[in-house]
Write a protein that holds these residues in place. Structure first.
Motif, short mmCIF file in Angstrom:
data_model
loop_
_atom_site.label_atom_id
_atom_site.label_comp_id
_atom_site.label_asym_id
_atom_site.label_seq_id
_atom_site.Cartn_x
_atom_site.Cartn_y
_atom_site.Cartn_z
N GLU A 1 3.28 -34.50 -31.08
CA GLU A 1 4.56 -34.32 -30.38
C GLU A 1 4.23 -33.72 -29.02
N VAL B 1 5.56 -31.82 -25.75
CA VAL B 1 6.65 -30.98 -25.24
C VAL B 1 6.45 -30.76 -23.74
N ARG C 1 8.02 -28.57 -20.44
CA ARG C 1 8.84 -27.37 -20.18
C ARG C 1 9.00 -27.13 -18.69
N ALA D 1 11.49 -20.63 -22.44
CA ALA D 1 12.45 -20.57 -23.56
C ALA D 1 11.69 -20.77 -24.87
N GLY D 2 12.38 -20.49 -25.97
CA GLY D 2 11.88 -20.80 -27.30
C GLY D 2 10.51 -20.24 -27.58
N SER D 3 9.64 -21.08 -28.13
CA SER D 3 8.33 -20.60 -28.58
C SER D 3 7.44 -20.18 -27.40
N LEU D 4 7.70 -20.71 -26.21
CA LEU D 4 6.90 -20.30 -25.03
C LEU D 4 7.21 -18.84 -24.67
N TYR E 1 1.68 -30.80 -29.99
CA TYR E 1 1.82 -30.25 -31.35
C TYR E 1 1.40 -31.33 -32.35
N ASP F 1 3.60 -27.95 -37.89
CA ASP F 1 3.39 -28.53 -36.55
C ASP F 1 2.65 -27.59 -35.58
N ASP G 1 13.60 -27.67 -21.55
CA ASP G 1 12.39 -28.23 -22.18
C ASP G 1 12.81 -29.35 -23.13
N PHE G 2 11.86 -30.12 -23.58
CA PHE G 2 12.18 -31.21 -24.51
C PHE G 2 10.92 -31.69 -25.19
N LYS G 3 11.14 -32.41 -26.30
CA LYS G 3 10.03 -32.95 -27.09
C LYS G 3 10.10 -34.46 -27.09
N THR H 1 16.63 -32.49 -29.49
CA THR H 1 15.22 -32.49 -29.08
C THR H 1 15.00 -31.94 -27.66
N ARG I 1 16.25 -28.76 -24.75
CA ARG I 1 17.08 -27.59 -24.43
C ARG I 1 17.83 -27.92 -23.15
N ARG J 1 20.50 -23.33 -34.29
CA ARG J 1 19.36 -22.48 -34.70
C ARG J 1 19.73 -21.00 -34.69
N1 UDP Z 1 11.45 -29.48 -30.44
C1 UDP Z 1 11.82 -30.56 -31.23
N2 UDP Z 1 11.30 -30.67 -32.48
C2 UDP Z 1 10.40 -29.79 -32.98
C3 UDP Z 1 10.03 -28.68 -32.19
C4 UDP Z 1 10.57 -28.57 -30.91
O1 UDP Z 1 12.61 -31.41 -30.81
O2 UDP Z 1 9.94 -29.96 -34.14
C5 UDP Z 1 12.00 -29.36 -29.08
C6 UDP Z 1 12.98 -28.20 -28.97
O3 UDP Z 1 14.31 -28.64 -29.17
C7 UDP Z 1 12.78 -27.73 -27.55
C8 UDP Z 1 11.32 -28.07 -27.25
O4 UDP Z 1 10.94 -29.05 -28.20
O5 UDP Z 1 13.60 -28.47 -26.68
C9 UDP Z 1 10.40 -26.88 -27.33
O6 UDP Z 1 10.55 -26.23 -28.56
P1 UDP Z 1 9.80 -24.85 -28.87
O7 UDP Z 1 8.32 -25.07 -28.85
O8 UDP Z 1 10.31 -23.79 -27.96
O9 UDP Z 1 10.12 -24.55 -30.36
P2 UDP Z 1 11.44 -24.02 -31.10
O10 UDP Z 1 11.93 -22.83 -30.35
O11 UDP Z 1 12.38 -25.18 -31.09
O12 UDP Z 1 10.93 -23.70 -32.47
#
Ligand code: UDP
Length: 236
Positions: free
Chosen positions: A90, A92, A94, A98-101, A121, A129, A175-177, A197, A199, A215
């Protein structure tokens, strides 16, 4: 085009065969999951919206020279797509923290990055993942150098085109995947591009218009998805 046997059921979509071995039908469900399936729920009409938004964005990207698996939207919840072999990476992209970052780097959400960050990922639910780099992809044979490099270049291009398109509609692409699939030796953009998928924040208020509302239990999830659909596709 008729739906034949079910090939695969994922968290948000069901994939059906058709009478053409090169084409599948994607059926978009209202089921929502987060945190690798630990949180489950439904978002009313999410499937209809994600199908519509994805179709519009794939169409727009095709007009800008980015090929995808998308062929046409068949109905409210069905999309006809080229049958691809999904790459198990996958990608991503950014633009804002945001999020995991934010978590990984110990930063507050919201800061704009000096330049986009692209991350990989490994698509494996059992492993949750994990984030990997290009070396992992190559050494473990997850994809070839050409495939991952094409995916990266495409993600950078999609990020530019999509950021601009959404900004004109008062949406910040945070961000987006993306997912990619092999189609006769070509890496095509696949899966979906929608509020599940990506943000997406309102450009002026920074209100979240995406799956983070689900979430993080922020409420008004359906309204946010509808608002994205309105801005991206025009009238509903
Ligand atoms: N994302 C996704 N599917 C996943 C993981 C992430 O579509 O299995 C998208 C998520 O919506 C965001 C971007 O990828 O727009 C980055 O996600 P992040 O790594 O911040 O993880 P999260 O906070 O979603 O766990």
């Amino acid at each position: 085009m008729e739906r034949r046997e079910k090939l695969y059921e994922g968290k948000a979509k069901i994939i059906y065969a058709t009478d053409d071995p090169d084409k599948n039908i994607l059926y978009f469900k209202d089921d929502a999951t987060a945190f690798n399936g630990a949180k489950k729920g439904t978002i009313m009409d999410k499937g209809v919206i994600n199908n519509k938004v994805s179709a519009k964005l794939f169409q727009m990207l095709a007009e800008n020279g980015v090929e995808s698996h998308f062929i046409e939207r068949l109905s409210d919840r069905e999309m006809l797509a080229r049958k691809v072999d999904i790459m198990l990476v996958e990608v991503v992209a950014r633009n804002y923290i945001a999020g995991s970052l934010a978590k990984r780097m110990g930063k507050d959400e919201g800061g704009k990055l000096d330049k986009p960050i692209i991350e990989y990922y490994y698509k494996d639910d059992a492993l949750n993942d994990p984030m990997i780099n290009r070396d992992h992809v190559l050494v473990f044979g997850i994809a070839t150098a050409e495939q991952i490099d094409t995916a990266r270049a495409t993600a950078i291009k999609v990020n530019q085109i999509l950021s601009e398109y959404l900004f004109e509609r008062d949406i910040l692409l945070v961000d987006f995947k993306l997912e990619f699939g092999n189609y006769n030796g070509k890496m095509l953009l696949a899966d979906e591009i929608c509020p599940d998928t990506c943000r997406l924040w309102d450009r002026h208020t920074l209100e979240k218009l995406d799956k983070d509302r689900f979430r993080r239990e922020l409420g008004n999830v359906e309204d946010a998805y509808l608002e994205v659909c309105r801005r991206v596709c025009g009238e509903l």
